[in-house]
Design a protein around this motif. Structure first.
Motif, short mmCIF file in Angstrom:
data_model
loop_
_atom_site.label_atom_id
_atom_site.label_comp_id
_atom_site.label_asym_id
_atom_site.label_seq_id
_atom_site.Cartn_x
_atom_site.Cartn_y
_atom_site.Cartn_z
N SER A 247 0.83 -1.20 0.00
CA SER A 247 0.00 0.00 0.00
C SER A 247 0.86 1.25 0.00
N ASN A 248 1.91 1.23 0.82
CA ASN A 248 2.81 2.38 0.91
C ASN A 248 3.51 2.64 -0.42
N VAL A 249 3.98 1.57 -1.06
CA VAL A 249 4.68 1.72 -2.34
C VAL A 249 3.74 2.25 -3.42
N VAL A 250 2.51 1.76 -3.44
CA VAL A 250 1.53 2.24 -4.43
C VAL A 250 1.29 3.73 -4.25
N GLN A 251 1.07 4.16 -3.01
CA GLN A 251 0.82 5.57 -2.76
C GLN A 251 2.01 6.43 -3.16
N LEU A 252 3.20 6.02 -2.77
CA LEU A 252 4.39 6.78 -3.13
C LEU A 252 4.60 6.80 -4.64
N GLY A 253 4.28 5.69 -5.30
CA GLY A 253 4.43 5.63 -6.75
C GLY A 253 3.48 6.57 -7.46
N LEU A 254 2.24 6.62 -7.00
CA LEU A 254 1.26 7.53 -7.61
C LEU A 254 1.68 8.98 -7.43
N ILE A 255 2.21 9.29 -6.26
CA ILE A 255 2.69 10.66 -6.00
C ILE A 255 3.90 10.97 -6.86
N ALA A 256 4.85 10.03 -6.94
CA ALA A 256 6.07 10.25 -7.71
C ALA A 256 5.78 10.49 -9.18
N ARG B 159 0.42 11.43 -10.38
CA ARG B 159 -0.97 10.99 -10.53
C ARG B 159 -1.80 11.31 -9.29
N ILE B 160 -1.13 11.59 -8.21
CA ILE B 160 -1.76 12.14 -7.02
C ILE B 160 -0.91 13.34 -6.58
N PHE B 161 -1.53 14.48 -6.39
CA PHE B 161 -0.77 15.65 -5.96
C PHE B 161 -1.66 16.55 -5.10
N THR B 162 -1.01 17.39 -4.31
CA THR B 162 -1.73 18.30 -3.43
C THR B 162 -1.29 19.73 -3.70
N VAL B 163 -2.26 20.63 -3.76
CA VAL B 163 -1.95 22.05 -3.93
C VAL B 163 -2.54 22.84 -2.76
N SER B 164 -1.85 23.90 -2.41
CA SER B 164 -2.32 24.84 -1.40
C SER B 164 -2.81 26.09 -2.13
N ILE B 165 -4.05 26.47 -1.89
CA ILE B 165 -4.64 27.64 -2.56
C ILE B 165 -5.11 28.62 -1.50
N MET B 166 -4.65 29.86 -1.58
CA MET B 166 -5.09 30.90 -0.66
C MET B 166 -6.29 31.61 -1.27
N LEU B 167 -7.42 31.57 -0.56
CA LEU B 167 -8.68 32.14 -1.05
C LEU B 167 -9.25 33.14 -0.04
N PRO B 168 -9.91 34.19 -0.53
CA PRO B 168 -10.67 35.04 0.38
C PRO B 168 -11.78 34.21 1.03
N ASP B 169 -12.07 34.44 2.29
CA ASP B 169 -13.08 33.64 3.00
C ASP B 169 -14.48 34.17 2.69
N ARG B 170 -14.93 33.85 1.49
CA ARG B 170 -16.27 34.26 1.10
C ARG B 170 -16.90 33.18 0.23
N PRO B 171 -18.22 33.16 0.13
CA PRO B 171 -18.90 32.11 -0.64
C PRO B 171 -18.44 32.07 -2.10
N GLY B 172 -18.35 30.84 -2.63
CA GLY B 172 -18.04 30.65 -4.04
C GLY B 172 -16.62 30.24 -4.35
N GLY B 173 -15.71 30.46 -3.40
CA GLY B 173 -14.31 30.13 -3.65
C GLY B 173 -14.09 28.65 -3.91
N LEU B 174 -14.66 27.82 -3.05
CA LEU B 174 -14.50 26.37 -3.21
C LEU B 174 -15.15 25.87 -4.49
#
Length: 403
Positions: A310-319, A322-337
């Motif tokens: 399981s660990n190898v599969v997850q690391l492989g997808l990330i490498a 195929r799986i990635f994470t982004v940080s997005i800074m948004l104003p705290d108001r409706p509609g951003g998400l």
């Protein structure tokens, strides 16, 4: 071990306990490497690895008195199962000393075959030293996992089978731990065809054979660090080393990072589970020049526990993006998400996790952090999604992905 008749005899003997492992041609690896690639799937043996060959042949050469005293060995797992299987066949006692770091699946399977398992040390060399002590105390017969000519002859039956199916083989890639498989395969292969190239593959973090060949004598590493636990050996075998010096044409070292995508390749392209040590030869394919050669990669084993898998599969997808994470800074108001989700959907991405952090900044009215984990087709698709988010005017940065 310099006589072809010895290997032929060993090849006949091991058929009593082995399953046929016919070569599997891999069009996918052929396209990506520029060679014609075949896999020798020893991961499909009953014990999940080639090791039963050498263990069984070695035990067949012992006297009845040597067998009746009981057998002992040390192993990170695959040789353990080979000895246990062979001992069961002969109806004799087997004691196996395994490092405390051995994956649970290898321990349970060894015990299921009737062997007595003793856990000792963190690496093979520490386990082997304890096995030697127990052998002296209890009068047990040692079956060395690699530094034994008879064991190496049994392993050399792999090469005999390769030539039976593919006489025109140009290159054989073989994993190296202590050198038993590599010495047997390279010696048998050269007896069959002196022109064939046999190349050993070691993990970068445990390249004891490369260091020994460069030194011209057996040397011991101060430590080993690799996810390829079956080849985490500090010192190669003294008895088999001369055969390696004579018959091996070179060594490729592979970093652990290359084993992770190799696992995904095997699962997706061939529906086979191969353990990290067995994946060394798969990772090494990309290190060969593209010359249209007939290349055989020996898959030495497939004994991987589910948690590691399981660990190898997850690391492989990330490498592979195929799986990635982004940080997005948004104003705290409706509609951003909604805006973020819509852009990801329009570009065929799949949101698999969201984390909304209102405390990322002092002034949450100015901005809150949205961390989004996304599934993509590949690295190029990932970059298109990130670019689309930025083109929409969003403050986006990629962060460490997690599942």
């Amino acid at each position: 071990m310099d006589n072809l008749n010895t290997f032929q005899r060993a090849a006949r003997k091991v058929k009593e306990v082995t399953l046929p492992t016919p070569l599997v041609e891999s069009p996918a690896f052929g396209r990506s490497t520029g060679n014609r690639v075949f896999l020798k799937p020893e991961n499909m043996q009953r014990t999940g690895a080639y090791k039963v060959r050498g263990a069984y042949y070695k035990i067949s050469t012992l006297t009845e008195e040597e067998r009746e005293r009981g057998l002992i060995t040390a192993s990170a797992g695959n040789h353990a199962q080979g000895v246990a299987r062979a001992a069961k066949q002969y109806g004799v006692r087997a004691v196996v000393v395994m490092p405390e770091t051995t994956p649970p699946i290898k321990i349970s399977r060894t015990e299921a075959l009737g062997a007595e398992v003793v856990l000792h040390g963190s690496v093979f060399d520490e386990a082997f030293a304890h096995a030697q002590q127990l052998a002296a105390e209890q009068g047990l017969t040692m079956v060395h996992p690699f530094d034994d000519v008879d064991v190496a002859c049994g392993q050399g039956s792999v090469a005999m089978e390769i030539f039976e199916e593919l006489p025109e083989v140009d290159i054989i890639l073989v994993p190296i731990g202590g050198g038993g498989l590599a010495s047997g395969v390279s010696t048998a292969a050269k007896l069959m065809n002196p022109e064939v190239k046999v190349i050993g593959v070691e993990p970068e973090g445990a390249a004891c054979m490369k260091a020994s060949l460069e030194a011209g004598e057996v040397v011991a590493l101060p430590g080993a660090s690799t996810i390829a636990d079956g080849t985490a050996v500090l010192e190669p075998g003294h008895k088999v080393f001369p055969y390696i010096q004579k018959n091996l044409d070179g060594i490729i070292t592979v970093p652990d990072e290359e084993l992770i995508p190799a696992f995904l390749d095997m699962v997706e392209n061939h529906k086979m589970v191969v353990e990290n040590s067995g994946l060394l030869t798969v990772a090494a394919l990309s290190h060969l020049p593209a010359e249209g050669k007939n290349v055989v990669a020996i898959l030495s084993g497939g004994n991987m526990d589910v948690i590691t898998m399981s660990n190898v599969v997850q690391l492989g997808l990330i490498a592979r993006g195929r799986i990635f994470t982004v940080s997005i800074m948004l104003p705290d108001r409706p509609g951003g998400l909604v805006q973020v989700s819509q852009i990801v959907a329009e570009h065929s991405g799949n949101v698999i996790r969201l984390n909304h952090n209102q405390f990322a900044t002092v002034n949450r009215n100015a901005a809150v952090e949205l961390r989004v984990t996304i599934e993509a087709f590949d690295a190029q698709h990932k970059e298109r999604i990130i670019e689309a988010l930025r083109e929409a005017g969003l403050d986006v940065r990629e962060v460490e992905a997690s599942l």
